[in-house]
Each structure stands twice: as C-alpha cells, then as structure tokens.
Design an enzyme around this catalytic site. Structure first.
Site, PDB file in Angstrom:
ATOM      1  NE  ARG A   1      47.858  40.117  45.216  1.00 27.01           N
ATOM      2  CZ  ARG A   1      46.922  40.086  44.916  1.00 27.01           C
ATOM      3  NH1 ARG A   1      46.294  39.283  44.115  1.00 27.01           N
ATOM      4  NH2 ARG A   1      46.243  41.484  44.724  1.00 27.01           N
TER       5      ARG A   1
ATOM      6  CG  ASN B   1      48.769  41.150  36.294  1.00 31.03           C
ATOM      7  OD1 ASN B   1      48.905  41.820  35.470  1.00 31.03           O
ATOM      8  ND2 ASN B   1      47.624  40.916  36.988  1.00 31.03           N
TER       9      ASN B   1
ATOM     10  CB  CYS C   1      44.873  44.594  31.442  1.00 28.61           C
ATOM     11  SG  CYS C   1      44.343  45.060  32.792  1.00 28.61           S
ATOM     12  CG  ASP C   2      40.358  41.897  34.414  1.00 27.13           C
ATOM     13  OD1 ASP C   2      40.903  43.000  34.835  1.00 27.13           O
ATOM     14  OD2 ASP C   2      40.331  40.880  34.791  1.00 27.13           O
TER      15      ASP C   2
ATOM     16  CG  HIS D   1      47.554  47.426  35.912  1.00 29.46           C
ATOM     17  ND1 HIS D   1      47.743  46.499  36.877  1.00 29.46           N
ATOM     18  CD2 HIS D   1      46.451  46.905  35.096  1.00 29.46           C
ATOM     19  CE1 HIS D   1      47.004  45.356  36.562  1.00 29.46           C
ATOM     20  NE2 HIS D   1      46.053  45.727  35.733  1.00 29.46           N
TER      21      HIS D   1
ATOM     22  CE1 TYR E   1      45.873  47.353  39.813  1.00 29.34           C
ATOM     23  CE2 TYR E   1      44.401  47.365  37.999  1.00 29.34           C
ATOM     24  CZ  TYR E   1      45.013  46.696  39.259  1.00 29.34           C
ATOM     25  OH  TYR E   1      44.415  45.342  39.568  1.00 29.34           O
TER      26      TYR E   1
ATOM     27  NE  ARG F   1      42.319  42.382  46.054  1.00 26.60           N
ATOM     28  CZ  ARG F   1      40.751  41.728  46.452  1.00 26.60           C
ATOM     29  NH1 ARG F   1      40.364  41.843  47.558  1.00 26.60           N
ATOM     30  NH2 ARG F   1      40.233  41.145  45.512  1.00 26.60           N
TER      31      ARG F   1
HETATM   32  P1  NAD Z   1      46.482  31.769  41.547  1.00 25.28           P
HETATM   33  O1  NAD Z   1      47.675  31.454  42.349  1.00 25.28           O
HETATM   34  O2  NAD Z   1      45.265  31.280  41.928  1.00 25.28           O
HETATM   35  O3  NAD Z   1      46.479  30.872  39.925  1.00 25.28           O
HETATM   36  C1  NAD Z   1      47.769  30.651  39.240  1.00 25.28           C
HETATM   37  C2  NAD Z   1      48.041  29.100  38.916  1.00 25.28           C
HETATM   38  O4  NAD Z   1      49.268  29.153  38.144  1.00 25.28           O
HETATM   39  C3  NAD Z   1      48.236  28.304  40.019  1.00 25.28           C
HETATM   40  O5  NAD Z   1      47.351  27.251  39.971  1.00 25.28           O
HETATM   41  C4  NAD Z   1      49.661  27.876  40.060  1.00 25.28           C
HETATM   42  O6  NAD Z   1      49.851  26.628  40.289  1.00 25.28           O
HETATM   43  C5  NAD Z   1      49.785  28.269  38.489  1.00 25.28           C
HETATM   44  N1  NAD Z   1      51.217  28.074  37.870  1.00 25.28           N
HETATM   45  C6  NAD Z   1      52.287  29.028  38.632  1.00 25.28           C
HETATM   46  N2  NAD Z   1      53.366  28.757  37.846  1.00 25.28           N
HETATM   47  C7  NAD Z   1      53.099  28.039  36.414  1.00 25.28           C
HETATM   48  C8  NAD Z   1      53.598  27.889  35.544  1.00 25.28           C
HETATM   49  N3  NAD Z   1      54.900  28.223  35.411  1.00 25.28           N
HETATM   50  N4  NAD Z   1      52.986  27.081  34.504  1.00 25.28           N
HETATM   51  C9  NAD Z   1      51.804  26.957  34.689  1.00 25.28           C
HETATM   52  N5  NAD Z   1      51.051  27.001  35.808  1.00 25.28           N
HETATM   53  C10 NAD Z   1      51.595  27.908  36.936  1.00 25.28           C
HETATM   54  O7  NAD Z   1      46.387  33.240  40.762  1.00 25.28           O
HETATM   55  P2  NAD Z   1      45.123  34.095  40.423  1.00 25.28           P
HETATM   56  O8  NAD Z   1      44.718  35.168  41.431  1.00 25.28           O
HETATM   57  O9  NAD Z   1      43.986  33.259  39.868  1.00 25.28           O
HETATM   58  O10 NAD Z   1      45.778  34.824  38.989  1.00 25.28           O
HETATM   59  C11 NAD Z   1      46.319  34.328  38.024  1.00 25.28           C
HETATM   60  C12 NAD Z   1      47.140  35.104  37.129  1.00 25.28           C
HETATM   61  O11 NAD Z   1      46.157  35.723  36.323  1.00 25.28           O
HETATM   62  C13 NAD Z   1      47.989  36.160  37.795  1.00 25.28           C
HETATM   63  O12 NAD Z   1      49.121  36.409  36.891  1.00 25.28           O
HETATM   64  C14 NAD Z   1      47.264  37.436  37.919  1.00 25.28           C
HETATM   65  O13 NAD Z   1      47.929  38.444  38.337  1.00 25.28           O
HETATM   66  C15 NAD Z   1      46.608  37.162  36.646  1.00 25.28           C
HETATM   67  N6  NAD Z   1      45.500  38.211  36.544  1.00 25.28           N
HETATM   68  C16 NAD Z   1      45.725  39.043  35.424  1.00 25.28           C
HETATM   69  C17 NAD Z   1      44.427  39.892  35.169  1.00 25.28           C
HETATM   70  C18 NAD Z   1      44.759  41.013  33.995  1.00 25.28           C
HETATM   71  O14 NAD Z   1      44.091  42.090  33.874  1.00 25.28           O
HETATM   72  N7  NAD Z   1      45.633  40.856  33.087  1.00 25.28           N
HETATM   73  C19 NAD Z   1      43.282  39.919  35.899  1.00 25.28           C
HETATM   74  C20 NAD Z   1      43.203  38.845  36.786  1.00 25.28           C
HETATM   75  C21 NAD Z   1      44.235  37.886  37.002  1.00 25.28           C
HETATM   76  C1  G6P Z   2      42.038  43.643  37.963  1.00 24.82           C
HETATM   77  C2  G6P Z   2      43.493  44.009  37.229  1.00 24.82           C
HETATM   78  C3  G6P Z   2      44.232  42.487  37.044  1.00 24.82           C
HETATM   79  C4  G6P Z   2      44.514  42.278  38.826  1.00 24.82           C
HETATM   80  C5  G6P Z   2      43.056  41.765  39.073  1.00 24.82           C
HETATM   81  C6  G6P Z   2      42.683  41.044  40.239  1.00 24.82           C
HETATM   82  O1  G6P Z   2      40.949  42.809  37.219  1.00 24.82           O
HETATM   83  O2  G6P Z   2      43.243  44.044  35.847  1.00 24.82           O
HETATM   84  O3  G6P Z   2      45.503  42.734  36.730  1.00 24.82           O
HETATM   85  O4  G6P Z   2      45.108  40.797  38.738  1.00 24.82           O
HETATM   86  O5  G6P Z   2      42.351  43.070  39.099  1.00 24.82           O
HETATM   87  O6  G6P Z   2      43.201  41.793  41.504  1.00 24.82           O
HETATM   88  P1  G6P Z   2      42.895  41.095  42.894  1.00 24.82           P
HETATM   89  O7  G6P Z   2      43.636  42.074  43.531  1.00 24.82           O
HETATM   90  O8  G6P Z   2      41.390  40.990  43.181  1.00 24.82           O
HETATM   91  O9  G6P Z   2      43.569  39.613  42.858  1.00 24.82           O
HETATM   92 MN    MN Z   3      45.291  44.084  34.722  1.00 23.50          MN
END
Ligand code: NAD
Ligand code: G6P
Ligand code: MN
Length: 440
Positions: free
Chosen positions: A93, A147, A170-171, A200, A262, A282
C-alpha cells in the site's frame, strides 16, 4: 434459532477485532455455531486470533472459535464467508501511494493509480478465494470488503457471472449516514437512503424519514454553514478530518447531491495532490496508528487473558455493517443497505454491465435494488468515465494487456495525461513484480 457457521478471511486484518466485537454484540439475533479466522499469514493472524478467542470465551462461549491457514478447515460447510484481505499488505500500500506521488499524481489506497495497482493485486487472490470457497461450500454467501471494491466487484462479476451469492460492500456510505446523524442530532436509522454511483464514487440524493420528509436539503445547508466531521471524529487521524472537510468544498461547487468523500480525489486532483504528503502517506499514518494500536491491544488482551480492561479498537460502522448484512440475508429481514450490484438498468442511462452502488433490500434470495432512473449529464459523464477506467483495469488484468492498462490510467481523472500515465504504469509494473500478470 439456527446457529450459523462463518469465516473471516483476512483474520489478521486491523478490522478483525471490530468485526468480532460486532458478532458478539449481535449473538442474540445472529447466533454462531462456529467462527473460523482464515489468513495466509499465520503469525499476523495468531495475535488477533488469540485475543478474539478470549473475547468469544468471555462473551459468546457457546460459539466454537477456530483459526487456521488451512483452506479445507476454513471453507468446508460454511454459511457465510466475510472477506477483507490485503494482497501485499501495508508495505505494498505504501508503494501504491508513494510511487504515483513521486511522479506528480495522487497516491491513494483505492483511487487513481494506487487503486489501480492494488486492484491488479487483489483480483488474483479474490478469484482464488471464490474458487476455494466454492470447492468446499457451493452455497455459502461471500460478503466482500476487500478493496478496491469497485474493481474486485467488476472482476468477480466477469469471471463468475453465474454466481449470485457474492456481494461486495463498502462501509463508507454507512460512515457518512452516521456522520449526517451526528450533524443533525438524529439516529441515522430513521432514514431511507437514495444513493447512486460506483463504489467510492457516488452521491446521496435523498434521505427520507418515515413520513417522507427529505433531510438532504437540511444536511447540505448545515454542512455549507458549519462544515462536516466524521461520526467518530475524536478517534480519526488528521487526514480523515481533512477528507470530511472537503465535502463542504464539493457542495459549494456541485450542490445537487451529498457526495461520497472519495470524490474529492477525482474532482480536485491538482489541489489534493499539492495538499498530500508524498512520503508520509496515509499508509504511514495507518501503520503508526490503527495497525500499531490493534496489535498492541490484542497482545495486551492475551497477556491479561481477558478483554475486561481493554477498549478493543472498534469502528462500529464497519463491523456492524458486515454483520448486519449477513444477518439480514440469514433471516430474510430485507433491511436496506447500500451495496455494489450489477447495474442492469438501476441507473438507467449508465452501462448495464457496470457494478454500481445503490440502496437495496437484502434477504435470503439476495438483493433487490432501488433503481434511480436516468441521471443528469454531469453525473453520467463522471460515472461512465470512471466505469471505463475500472473495466479497462480488469481487462488489462485478465488479458495481460499493457495497452488496456495505459488506457485505464489515462482515463482516470487523477491522471489524465497519457505520458504521465505511462510513467506511473511502468513504475508500478516494476514495483508489483510477482503480484501482477505480465503486461504485454
Ligand atoms: P490488513 O493488511 O491489516 O489485513 C489484511 C489481512 O489479509 C492480513 O492479515 C493479510 O495477511 C491477509 N491476507 C492477504 N492476502 C490474503 C489471502 N490471499 N487470503 C487470506 N488472507 C490474506 O489490512 P486492513 O487495513 O485491515 O484491510 C483489510 C481489507 O479490508 C483491505 O482490502 C481494505 O482495503 C479493506 N477494507 C474495505 C472497506 C470497504 O469499505 N470496502 C473498509 C475497510 C477495509
Ligand atoms: C473507508 C472506506 C474503505 C477504506 C477505509 C479505511 O471506510 O470505505 O474502503 O479501506 O476507509 O481507510 P484507511 O485509510 O483508514 O485504511
Ligand atoms: Mn470502501
């Protein structure tokens, strides 16, 4: 009441404690027979999982708590797969954000070239995940946060067109609803939202209460006067406060609807670029903030062998949304959520095959969405342009096409200039070796 078997993919995620807490909070209405945490990183997951095991022992001892890196143990005979993986983790990232910034364009997790790079990594692992889940649980619901959700959703809809039990969410719309609630001093649950766009990349057009009164005009007026902060502003880092602050700017320029935060990157790419730190992006803020806090608190829970004195890091909106989505499907509640679905006429003058974000009821038979009819020229233009970028990204991945990757980045409003697009693309190809297919 039936007790469900669920899996959390990306068990080592920074969001896992919040989701686990939400699950224990919902145990009366969404009881679990078992919860499995699954991750590819055993060490990272085990820290979060050991804390989660203590939480469940204290708050939901009837639920079997398992954590594993074994696909069969994880996915065999499950009801719901909740997914939140990050291919490449925070180190990648950081590259997604720093590389574009070093070449003069915005570097962001899900928007612009950063989102493109992340998308090209996520697609591979998400396709693998769906195949693995379907091997062991053909009927399980897959509810995905991974994401960039827009690109993941488009890729999965092209690769698994017949699979009707994959739902991308998405949250951010819920975060916004709760923040409007704080602003207006009402519970956001009183509103029935009308929303359209891409993930987004969308807008609230109406927020109706049960008597049919629309709060959107009042909220616009209040934000234009007083500004806007997140519901959990006290727990947010500075960059998020800046992000919410930009909603006022967007409303000053485009007052029709309430914009998703976004959109700031697409509407003000130059301005935002100059405001963003090219080194301390970030990702750095998250690694020093949320990631550090979560892992320290989990370790503290394990050391104390109790969650009693701990304030588990918990974004309620995030944890609650995915749990309530699963619960609404499980019990055929038909509650309304804003989710990502195949357009098929929901936004009447946008491509049918686009994955759009709209309000829908969620029940046992899946989503039933609220269409919004035709949107006006400005919004249609923005959406079609962004959809073309997303689709070309997915096609670049599936076909291994450099040409389509270059087209995608050139279309992205954060890039625009094809010479810049080529430079950023070449640098990202270099940085993503081993993650992306070869682009020819
Ligand atoms: P993070 O790196 O802390 O957690 C992700 C975990 O996934 C890690 O422990 C990693 O080892 C694991 N991982 C990686 N590849 C994998 C695979 N192929 N199979 C199983 N596990 C695997 O990241 P985070 O910041 O906690 O975010 C997690 C995900 O959630 C990200 O994709 C982030 O963008 C997403 N997210 C989405 C929203 C949304 O609105 N859609 C909101 C918040 C977070
Ligand atoms: C929002 C978005 C997510 C994003 C999250 C965390 O909730 O909907 O898609 O992954 O923010 O963003 P951050 O920059 O805090 O990891
Ligand atoms: Mn999102």
């Amino acid at each position: 009441m039936k007790k469900f078997k669920i899996v959390l993919v990306g068990g080592g995620s920074t969001w896992t404690p919040g989701i686990l807490k939400s699950l224990t909070n919902h145990k009366e209405t969404f009881p679990l027979d078992q919860i499995v945490l699954y991750d590819v990183d055993e060490e990272r997951q085990s820290i979060v999982a050991q804390a989660g095991e203590i939480l469940f022992r204290e708050e939901s001892p009837e639920t079997k708590f398992i954590y594993t890196t074994d696909k069969e143990i994880a996915f065999k005979d499950k009801d719901f797969i909740l997914c939140q993986m990050r291919t490449g983790g925070y180190p990648m990232r950081l590259k997604d954000e720093q590389i574009p910034m070093s070449l003069g364009v915005i570097g962001q997790e899900t928007c612009g070239p950063g989102g493109f790079a992340y998308g090209m990594r996520s697609i591979r692992d998400m396709i693998e995940l769906v195949n693995d889940v379907r091997t062991y649980s053909p009927e399980a619901w897959i509810i995905n946060y991974t994401n960039p959700a827009a690109i993941v959703a488009d890729a999965l809809s092209l690769v698994f067109p017949e699979d009707k039990k994959i739902l991308n969410i998405c949250d951010q719309p819920v975060n916004l609803l709760r923040s409007y609630g704080r602003l207006m001093e009402v519970d956001e649950k009183i509103w029935e939202p009308v929303y359209f766009g891409l993930n987004h990349f969308g807008w609230f057009t109406h927020l109706y209460d049960k008597d049919g009164n629309d709060y959107v005009p009042l909220i616009k007026e209040k934000i234009s006067k007083d500004g806007f902060i997140p519901v959990d502003a006290e727990q947010r880092d500075k960059s998020w406060l800046d992000t919410y602050g930009m909603v006022k700017d967007m409303l000053d320029d485009f007052p029709d609807y309430l914009p998703n935060t976004y959109l700031q990157y697409y509407l003000y790419p130059e301005y935002k670029y100059h405001k963003m730190d090219p080194i301390n992006t970030r990702a750095v803020e998250v690694m020093k903030g949320r990631e550090k806090r979560v892992f320290e608190e989990c370790a503290a829970i394990v050391a104390a062998n109790t969650t009693k004195d701990s304030k588990l890091v918990h974004n309620d909106a995030h944890g609650d949304m995915i749990v309530e989505v699963a619960e609404s499907i499980a019990h055929n509640r038909n509650q309304i959520f804003i989710v990502i679905l195949k357009n098929d006429g929901l936004i009447a003058n946008v491509s049918d095959s686009a994955m759009v974000e709209v309000a829908a009821t969620l029940g046992k038979n899946g989503p039933r969405a609220f269409g919004v009819g035709e949107v006006s020229t400005f919004y249609k233009g923005l959406i079609e342009n962004q959809f073309a970028y997303e689709r070309l990204t997915v096609e670049a991945y599936l076909e291994g096409s450099y040409k389509k990757a270059l087209m995608a980045l050139t279309l992205n409003r954060t890039v625009i200039d094809a010479k810049k697009a080529r430079k950023v693309l070449d640098a990202l190809i270099e940085a993503n070796q081993g993650y992306w297919p070869a682009l020819k």
